[in-house]
Design a protein around this motif. Structure first.
Motif, PDB file in Angstrom:
ATOM      1  N   ARG A 204       0.803  -1.153   0.085  1.00 17.30           N
ATOM      2  CA  ARG A 204      -0.078   0.069  -0.163  1.00 17.30           C
ATOM      3  C   ARG A 204       0.993   1.310   0.131  1.00 17.30           C
ATOM      4  N   ILE A 207       2.289   1.733  -3.526  1.00 20.13           N
ATOM      5  CA  ILE A 207       1.287   2.272  -4.600  1.00 20.13           C
ATOM      6  C   ILE A 207       1.076   3.633  -4.254  1.00 20.13           C
ATOM      7  N   PHE A 212       4.405   1.879  -8.723  1.00 18.68           N
ATOM      8  CA  PHE A 212       3.846   1.172  -9.692  1.00 18.68           C
ATOM      9  C   PHE A 212       3.085   1.566 -10.850  1.00 18.68           C
ATOM     10  N   LEU A 215      -0.534  -2.909 -12.330  1.00 25.43           N
ATOM     11  CA  LEU A 215      -0.794  -3.578 -11.192  1.00 25.43           C
ATOM     12  C   LEU A 215      -1.511  -4.926 -11.478  1.00 25.43           C
ATOM     13  N   VAL A 238      -8.443   1.081  -5.538  1.00 26.89           N
ATOM     14  CA  VAL A 238      -6.905   0.652  -5.895  1.00 26.89           C
ATOM     15  C   VAL A 238      -6.670   1.375  -7.220  1.00 26.89           C
ATOM     16  N   GLN A 241      -5.396   4.612  -7.554  1.00 22.85           N
ATOM     17  CA  GLN A 241      -4.003   5.086  -7.157  1.00 22.85           C
ATOM     18  C   GLN A 241      -2.942   4.715  -8.028  1.00 22.85           C
ATOM     19  N   VAL A 242      -3.161   3.533  -9.127  1.00 24.51           N
ATOM     20  CA  VAL A 242      -2.239   2.953 -10.289  1.00 24.51           C
ATOM     21  C   VAL A 242      -2.717   3.662 -11.415  1.00 24.51           C
TER      22      VAL A 242
END
Length: 332
Positions: A204, A207, A212, A215, A238, A241-242
């Motif tokens: 976490r 990230i 990353f 993912l 998630v 965040q990526v």
């Protein structure tokens, strides 16, 4: 802007030889195992369980190495970093990977732990239950990570399984720094929910730092990472965040979310599931090969689904069919 790359992808992962045997549900229950899971075992348990297994087939494996094997079969330029010992299984692993055209020259250990092996029990429903003795693979040191090759690769692909041992974790952290400094992308596969249970705060944090670019997760892993029971809630948390999140869902297909834009694909039809070993690894191979070819995410997902179907229709994690031909017949 980063200079042209020598490799499409370089992966760091466990260098493992798989030992695969058929097993009935009674053996799984008698051993107290959770069907479809992966656990780490020591040398003594590896010997004991091997004695309880039926006739077995040995073939090179390891999650990231399986992904590279699939990508090499699809025509991508691949390199691997992983630790074996100077023993029979180490020689088998090295030969198999090089024979596929993957650049691999991590020096073998001359003393100490033997080459890693994964004892895989495949039940009649095709589910694989993995029991992994890490051996030499978890002794990968920072000095072995070939920084010049990482800097010369478009994507650095990291295997979550290898995050567990402290030595290899430090090596992977350094590899991330090298890739970022060279302007390359970093892809990470979560590997298994038990790894997230042990290292979720680490993942976490990475990230949150934006380290990353890509993912990979399955349905169980994304829930564990997000600490959310609802699938869509976990994905949304998630994905924010990526830059690119890819989630496989077994028979429900797979999704990719790139900067808020979602693509989805159904699972490819199959007459019989023979062995799910390596399904996620080969899905990643197809998807990443599509990215290397500049295809849109929807086509990358289809390539991943085709590769996953081919692998679950056979025994073992290395494709025995022509993946490139299968994809060309579908997508051109």
């Amino acid at each position: 802007m980063a200079p042209p790359a020598r490799f499409d992808i370089i992966a760091i992962g466990n260098a493992i030889v798989d030992v695969i045997a058929r097993a009935d549900d009674a053996l799984i229950d008698a051993e107290g195992l959770t069907k479809g899971s992966m656990r780490l075992i020591d040398a003594v348990e590896a010997e004991r369980l091997y004695a309880a297994m039926g006739p077995a087939v040995e073939m090179s494996g390891g999650s990231a190495a399986n992904t590279l094997a699939g990508m090499a079969a699809l025509g991508q330029r691949c390199a691997f970093i992983g630790q074996v010992a100077d023993d029979q299984l180490g020689h088998v692993f090295t030969h198999d990977l090089r024979a596929l055209g993957v650049a691999y020259d991590t020096p073998a250990l001359s003393a100490g732990a033997p080459t890693a092996r994964c004892l895989i029990l495949v039940t009649p429903d095709g589910q694989r239950t993995m029991n992994t003795f890490l051996g030499a693979s978890h002794l990968l040191e920072q000095a072995m990570i070939a920084e010049d090759r990482i800097a010369a690769s478009d994507i650095l692909y990291l295997e979550g399984y290898l995050w567990d041992p402290p030595l290899s974790r430090a090596a992977m952290r350094r590899a991330i720094d090298v890739a970022r400094e060279a302007g390359r992308k970093v892809a990470f596969t979560l590997s298994d929910a038990f790894i997230i249970d042990r290292h979720g705060p680490d993942f976490r944090a990475l990230i949150a730092e934006g380290l990353f670019d890509i993912l990979f997760a399955n349905e169980v892993e994304i829930g564990a990472l997000a600490e959310e029971a609802d699938f869509e809630t976990a994905v949304a948390k998630v994905a924010a965040q990526v830059p690119l999140l890819v989630v496989t869902r077994g028979e429900k297909g797979a999704i990719a979310i790139r900067n808020g834009e979602r693509s989805a694909v159904d699972a490819e039809p199959i007459d019989q599931v023979v062995d799910t070993t390596g399904a996620g690894d080969l899905f990643a191979a197809g998807f990443l090969a599509g990215l290397a070819e500049g295809r849109p995410d929807a086509e990358c997902l289809t390539m991943g689904a085709i590769c996953a179907r081919e692998i679950i229709a056979q025994v073992g994690p290395r494709a025995q069919t022509d993946l490139k031909a299968r994809i060309a017949a579908r997508l051109g």
